[in-house]
Motif scaffolding. Sequence first.
Motif, PDB file in Angstrom:
ATOM      1  N   MET A   1       0.855  -1.185   0.000  1.00 12.55           N
ATOM      2  CA  MET A   1       0.000   0.000   0.000  1.00 12.55           C
ATOM      3  C   MET A   1       0.896   1.243   0.000  1.00 12.55           C
ATOM      4  O   MET A   1       1.775   1.374   0.847  1.00 12.55           O
ATOM      5  N   ASN A   2       0.681   2.167  -0.961  1.00 12.14           N
ATOM      6  CA  ASN A   2       1.525   3.354  -1.039  1.00 12.14           C
ATOM      7  C   ASN A   2       0.993   4.466  -0.130  1.00 12.14           C
ATOM      8  O   ASN A   2      -0.061   4.349   0.479  1.00 12.14           O
ATOM      9  N   GLN A   3       1.768   5.570  -0.079  1.00 10.79           N
ATOM     10  CA  GLN A   3       1.426   6.665   0.825  1.00 10.79           C
ATOM     11  C   GLN A   3       0.039   7.239   0.536  1.00 10.79           C
ATOM     12  O   GLN A   3      -0.729   7.554   1.449  1.00 10.79           O
ATOM     13  N   SER A   4      -0.284   7.359  -0.744  1.00  6.55           N
ATOM     14  CA  SER A   4      -1.586   7.900  -1.120  1.00  6.55           C
ATOM     15  C   SER A   4      -2.722   6.993  -0.644  1.00  6.55           C
ATOM     16  O   SER A   4      -3.742   7.475  -0.135  1.00  6.55           O
ATOM     17  N   SER A   5      -2.517   5.696  -0.774  1.00  8.66           N
ATOM     18  CA  SER A   5      -3.542   4.741  -0.347  1.00  8.66           C
ATOM     19  C   SER A   5      -3.724   4.772   1.164  1.00  8.66           C
ATOM     20  O   SER A   5      -4.843   4.654   1.671  1.00  8.66           O
ATOM     21  N   ILE A   6      -2.612   4.920   1.883  1.00  5.12           N
ATOM     22  CA  ILE A   6      -2.683   4.989   3.346  1.00  5.12           C
ATOM     23  C   ILE A   6      -3.458   6.231   3.775  1.00  5.12           C
ATOM     24  O   ILE A   6      -4.315   6.181   4.650  1.00  5.12           O
ATOM     25  N   HIS A   7      -3.156   7.351   3.128  1.00  8.34           N
ATOM     26  CA  HIS A   7      -3.864   8.593   3.459  1.00  8.34           C
ATOM     27  C   HIS A   7      -5.362   8.423   3.223  1.00  8.34           C
ATOM     28  O   HIS A   7      -6.192   8.835   4.049  1.00  8.34           O
ATOM     29  N   ASN A   8      -5.727   7.805   2.119  1.00 11.53           N
ATOM     30  CA  ASN A   8      -7.150   7.589   1.807  1.00 11.53           C
ATOM     31  C   ASN A   8      -7.807   6.655   2.817  1.00 11.53           C
ATOM     32  O   ASN A   8      -8.970   6.836   3.181  1.00 11.53           O
ATOM     33  N   ALA A   9      -7.035   5.657   3.282  1.00 14.97           N
ATOM     34  CA  ALA A   9      -7.600   4.670   4.211  1.00 14.97           C
ATOM     35  C   ALA A   9      -7.950   5.287   5.551  1.00 14.97           C
ATOM     36  O   ALA A   9      -8.904   4.850   6.215  1.00 14.97           O
ATOM     37  N   ILE A  10      -7.181   6.282   5.968  1.00 13.68           N
ATOM     38  CA  ILE A  10      -7.476   6.890   7.276  1.00 13.68           C
ATOM     39  C   ILE A  10      -8.160   8.251   7.140  1.00 13.68           C
ATOM     40  O   ILE A  10      -8.388   8.935   8.150  1.00 13.68           O
ATOM     41  N   ASN A  11      -8.490   8.622   5.919  1.00 19.89           N
ATOM     42  CA  ASN A  11      -9.184   9.890   5.692  1.00 19.89           C
ATOM     43  C   ASN A  11     -10.675   9.709   5.991  1.00 19.89           C
ATOM     44  O   ASN A  11     -11.531   9.797   5.115  1.00 19.89           O
ATOM     45  N   THR A  12     -10.947   9.428   7.272  1.00 22.44           N
ATOM     46  CA  THR A  12     -12.309   9.131   7.709  1.00 22.44           C
ATOM     47  C   THR A  12     -12.711  10.101   8.815  1.00 22.44           C
ATOM     48  O   THR A  12     -11.854  10.694   9.487  1.00 22.44           O
ATOM     49  N   PRO A  13     -14.013  10.261   9.039  1.00 22.59           N
ATOM     50  CA  PRO A  13     -14.469  11.156  10.131  1.00 22.59           C
ATOM     51  C   PRO A  13     -13.887  10.780  11.493  1.00 22.59           C
ATOM     52  O   PRO A  13     -13.552  11.662  12.285  1.00 22.59           O
ATOM     53  N   LEU A  14     -13.731   9.468  11.759  1.00 26.25           N
ATOM     54  CA  LEU A  14     -13.230   9.034  13.059  1.00 26.25           C
ATOM     55  C   LEU A  14     -11.810   9.534  13.301  1.00 26.25           C
ATOM     56  O   LEU A  14     -11.508  10.122  14.350  1.00 26.25           O
ATOM     57  N   PHE A  15     -10.906   9.310  12.333  1.00 24.94           N
ATOM     58  CA  PHE A  15      -9.511   9.711  12.538  1.00 24.94           C
ATOM     59  C   PHE A  15      -9.349  11.230  12.542  1.00 24.94           C
ATOM     60  O   PHE A  15      -8.495  11.768  13.261  1.00 24.94           O
ATOM     61  N   HIS A  16     -10.174  11.950  11.767  1.00 23.22           N
ATOM     62  CA  HIS A  16     -10.126  13.405  11.815  1.00 23.22           C
ATOM     63  C   HIS A  16     -10.645  13.909  13.162  1.00 23.22           C
ATOM     64  O   HIS A  16     -10.139  14.898  13.700  1.00 23.22           O
ATOM     65  N   LEU A  17     -11.617  13.224  13.712  1.00 24.47           N
ATOM     66  CA  LEU A  17     -12.139  13.581  15.034  1.00 24.47           C
ATOM     67  C   LEU A  17     -11.043  13.439  16.093  1.00 24.47           C
ATOM     68  O   LEU A  17     -10.884  14.306  16.958  1.00 24.47           O
ATOM     69  N   ILE A  18     -10.291  12.316  16.026  1.00 27.33           N
ATOM     70  CA  ILE A  18      -9.190  12.103  16.978  1.00 27.33           C
ATOM     71  C   ILE A  18      -8.130  13.191  16.798  1.00 27.33           C
ATOM     72  O   ILE A  18      -7.591  13.738  17.776  1.00 27.33           O
ATOM     73  N   SER A  19      -7.842  13.522  15.540  1.00 22.26           N
ATOM     74  CA  SER A  19      -6.851  14.571  15.255  1.00 22.26           C
ATOM     75  C   SER A  19      -7.280  15.900  15.852  1.00 22.26           C
ATOM     76  O   SER A  19      -6.485  16.611  16.488  1.00 22.26           O
ATOM     77  N   ASP A  20      -8.561  16.242  15.676  1.00 24.37           N
ATOM     78  CA  ASP A  20      -9.079  17.506  16.215  1.00 24.37           C
ATOM     79  C   ASP A  20      -9.049  17.503  17.747  1.00 24.37           C
ATOM     80  O   ASP A  20      -8.745  18.534  18.378  1.00 24.37           O
ATOM     81  N   ALA A  21      -9.377  16.352  18.342  1.00 25.35           N
ATOM     82  CA  ALA A  21      -9.367  16.252  19.804  1.00 25.35           C
ATOM     83  C   ALA A  21      -7.962  16.462  20.343  1.00 25.35           C
ATOM     84  O   ALA A  21      -7.758  17.151  21.361  1.00 25.35           O
ATOM     85  N   ALA A  22      -6.964  15.873  19.685  1.00 27.32           N
ATOM     86  CA  ALA A  22      -5.570  16.040  20.121  1.00 27.32           C
ATOM     87  C   ALA A  22      -5.130  17.494  19.988  1.00 27.32           C
ATOM     88  O   ALA A  22      -4.467  18.045  20.882  1.00 27.32           O
ATOM     89  N   ALA A  23      -5.512  18.138  18.888  1.00 26.26           N
ATOM     90  CA  ALA A  23      -5.133  19.536  18.676  1.00 26.26           C
ATOM     91  C   ALA A  23      -5.767  20.442  19.730  1.00 26.26           C
ATOM     92  O   ALA A  23      -5.156  21.427  20.168  1.00 26.26           O
ATOM     93  N   SER A  24      -6.982  20.086  20.150  1.00 28.23           N
ATOM     94  CA  SER A  24      -7.696  20.931  21.115  1.00 28.23           C
ATOM     95  C   SER A  24      -7.023  20.947  22.480  1.00 28.23           C
ATOM     96  O   SER A  24      -7.227  21.879  23.269  1.00 28.23           O
TER      97      SER A  24
END
Length: 493
Positions: A1-24
């Motif tokens: 799986m290449n970098q682009s595929s990995i990014h697409n695989a985790i480009n989900t609401p759940l992982f963005h939610l975790i990212s936002d929570a960490a930033a907060s």
Amino acid sequence: MNQSSIHNAINTPLFHLISDAAASINQSCHIVGGYVRDLLLCRDSKDIDITTVGSGIDLATAVRKRLGHGAYLNVFQAFGTAQVKQDDIELEFVGARRESYRSGSRKPIVENATFEEDIARRDFTINAMAISLNRHNFGSVIDLFGGLEDLQNKIIRTPQDPDRAFIEDPLRMLRAVRFACQLGFTIHPDTLSSIKRNHNEVATLSGERISDELNKIMKTKQPSLGWKLMLDTGLLKVIMPELQRLHGVEVMNGRAHKENFDHTMQVLDKVAAYSDNLWLRWAALMHDIAKPDTKKWDDNHGWTFHNHNFIGSKMVPRIFRRLKLPMNADMKYVAKLVELHMRPVALVEETVTDSAIRRLATDAGDEQTLNDLLILCEADVTSKNPRKVEQCLSNLKIVRQKLLQLKERDEIRNYRPPVNGLVVKRVFGLTDSPILKDVINALKEAYLEGIITTSYDENFDYMLETVAPQLGLKPIDTNRHCPSDIKTKKKAD
């Protein structure tokens, strides 16, 4: 799986939610461990581990708040970890940490650490990769120890000095074997040599930790790979010396017995190819466990292993207890299969009687156990002589056929029409006369001939319309009371 595929695989609401929570809460976070490895291997994985530089509990709390209704938080304060669950989502959060050990102690000193220090303490390079959930490099793979290359080359290797890794936590040696078995990977020569040097360290582990890894090995597609690795590295003689003793061949007067360890591995893999039943696989592993204790040379018969099945069944509880495997019905099932594994083949060495077949079925206890026993017996046929294999399997097929025939005969013999004696007495005004039995037998015969089914109404109609005229009976009460109605009425009276 290449970098682009990995990014697409985790480009989900759940992982963005975790990212936002960490930033907060001003903390960095990464997906780590098996989820990253399995994502790169395109394998399904349900365990999502998140490492953060800071408090894992604080991040988990922030994530649960954002997930809202139906999300549950479990905090493990003593370990500095937390778990968030919502529906089928399960997230584990932990703060980055490093571990050090005092001389002679297995208990680590845990301290807060950088992300890089946390990754460095992982067991193998393929588990020491991470995927960033930070906004500035979201979806990037962090590989500090060549895990991507090792994944590509199918290599199990420690990110640090293997001797240090295995002395710090000897379970890593078993995990190396397990991952090699699960993934079909090869253990790196330096890592393998270290396991051989340090194999005795597994004696310090608890039975529960060992048995958990053993069961994972047993559930793989080809579990023999794991047991052979344990034999080659010396782990087996520490963990399960009874199985180690099966290895090797003794020669007497020019005659050698079967290499029982290799035979056991063949049986185990054959059972694994046919069944996912973990305890049937354990029975396959242990079916000849007592052969070293029962091996004798007889000038007339050569090598013998008399009663190895019976003695082996008595060894099962002791081994299960030591390995902290369940001391319940699963253990008894394994012991029963070990004890009975020679019976089906022995049955066809002479004329098979119904009583012998029935005794085997009774000793097995239930139909599923009996079927599992026959699977084990068929797997136990590993001769290099094709004619002998064909004959043994043919004999076992005869046993299966006779068991089926006996079951059918017993079902027929025990069949009772739904219209019972109480109904017949009421309908025709009979007492306990021979003709009562004639009516019941006529209904049974009609069922066996396929004229009627087990339906109460069909039996009742057939009794009135066919059986009664044949036997010269005249009904005096044609009310269709079922047997249950009669019992209910009697209780009411």
